[in-house]
Write an enzyme that holds these catalytic residues in place. Structure first.
Site, PDB file in Angstrom:
ATOM      1  NE  ARG A 124      -3.786  -2.244   0.034  1.00 42.66           N
ATOM      2  CZ  ARG A 124      -3.513  -3.414  -0.537  1.00 42.66           C
ATOM      3  NH1 ARG A 124      -2.358  -3.569  -1.191  1.00 42.66           N
ATOM      4  NH2 ARG A 124      -4.376  -4.415  -0.494  1.00 42.66           N
TER       5      ARG A 124
ATOM      6  CB  SER B 162     -10.325  -0.935   3.201  1.00 38.46           C
ATOM      7  OG  SER B 162     -11.000  -2.076   2.732  1.00 38.46           O
TER       8      SER B 162
ATOM      9  CD  GLU C  41      -6.262   0.860   2.003  1.00 40.68           C
ATOM     10  OE1 GLU C  41      -6.513   0.598   0.826  1.00 40.68           O
ATOM     11  OE2 GLU C  41      -6.258   0.006   2.917  1.00 40.68           O
TER      12      GLU C  41
END
Length: 351
Positions: A167, A244, A345
């Site tokens: 990520r 998310s 995130e």
């Protein structure tokens, strides 16, 4: 370049939250982007680059400078394969991501089928090394065309130069704010088999005697995402989110052992799987749910999706402040019970 003023940003995001942009430009070409940057610098304005609006929360006060929305389009397939026998697609950063995935699957090119149904634009995928169901874009990105804000030059960064990790990339870590992504080049496998390595996908196709094809895999992923409220479906309140909200924590052996002991004391086993050679990835959803935040938790305006524990949803009239309050409540409780910090995130803009 068309310069607009005081443009509401909430409608341009999937969570439908955020104040206005003082100035706003939609760049449909590299020239538009360069002109917008020049304007921002001439006025000493802070610059924010907006993609598909799917992975961010904008402050209630909005953005005091220039919001530059990259709308460069085009999905161009090169006629010849590259030296590795891959099919190369050059895609404008403003193209909807799922449109490109659909095109790849329709032309029987493997490598992104498990990333079906993810909202947002192509330009956002390298930033957080978007991944789902066992695939990450770093596995197929050949290069990224960028506008370098240090010197105003257009550059081509190879895969290695992007510094991809879980990520993460240079675009959201070491070189955050330096580059504007203009186009992304992907190298996909012609007539390749779909990747069915993720547990949920395996369960979906359980009992089949033959392997699913790329199209069937794409539909399965979209079905699973819809079941979790992670597919944009008009009218579904659980879809009004930023996706998310927390990354799956990657723990050291010591941190993981501490978590395991805490879980055992409460009668739980921690689900985890190897992420790196010496670290373990843990389910953020598991931590959230076992900290007292069940699916559907929340107030009238903001809460947790009834379908997925990691999605914070705008149930109607929620503010960015509401979202951050719930975020911090979850983070504090998870840290208190499990000794683990949950990292957000989505990009938080204007805070």
């Amino acid at each position: 370049m068309l310069l607009l003023e005081n443009i509401p940003l909430a409608p341009l995001t999937t969570i439908k939250i955020g104040g206005p942009a003082r100035y706003f430009v939609e760049a449909k070409s590299i020239g538009d982007a360069q002109e917008a940057v020049t304007f921002a610098r001439s006025r000493d304005l802070p610059l924010f680059v907006l993609g598909g609006g799917s992975n961010l929360v904008i402050a209630d006060a909005g953005w005091p400078g220039l919001v530059l929305k990259i709308a460069i389009s085009g999905i161009d397939r090169q006629s010849a394969h590259n030296e590795d026998g891959k099919v190369v697609f050059e895609v404008g950063a403003g193209e909807p991501w799922d449109k490109f995935v659909s095109r790849a699957v329709m032309t029987r090119c493997a490598g992104v089928e498990c990333l079906s149904g993810i909202p947002g634009s192509v330009g956002g995928t390298p930033v957080q090394n978007v991944g789902a169901y066992g695939q990450e874009v770093s596995e197929t990105i050949a290069s990224v065309q960028v506008l370098d804000l240090k010197d105003g030059q257009v550059r081509e960064l190879c895969n290695e130069a992007c510094g991809f990790a879980y990520r993460a990339s240079i675009f959201n870590t070491s070189e955050r704010g330096r580059f504007i992504i203009l186009r992304v080049t992907y190298a996909l496998t012609p007539e390749g088999e779909p990747y069915i390595g993720y547990a949920e996908l395996k369960r979906h196709f359980e009992g089949r005697e033959t392997l699913p094809d790329l199209a069937e895999t794409r539909e399965a992923v979209r079905h699973i995402r819809a079941r979790k409220g992670m597919l944009i479906v008009p009218g579904d309140a659980d879809c009004q989110s930023a996706g998310s909200f927390f990354k799956n924590p990657i723990l050291s052996e010591e941190q993981h052992e501490d978590l395991r002991r805490r879980a055992a004391a409460r009668g739980f086993n921690v689900p985890s799987y190897p992420a790196l050679e010496t670290r373990k990835k843990v389910s953020a959803a598991w931590l959230v749910e076992r900290s007292g935040f069940a699916r559907g938790f929340g107030s009238e305006r903001v809460g947790i999706s009834s379908k997925h524990a990691l999605a914070i949803v705008n149930r109607g009239g929620a503010t960015a402040a509401d979202v951050l309050t719930l975020k911090e409540q979850i983070q504090n409780r998870v840290r208190e019970i499990w000794g683990v910090h949950l990292e957000p995130e989505p990009v938080l803009v204007g805070f």
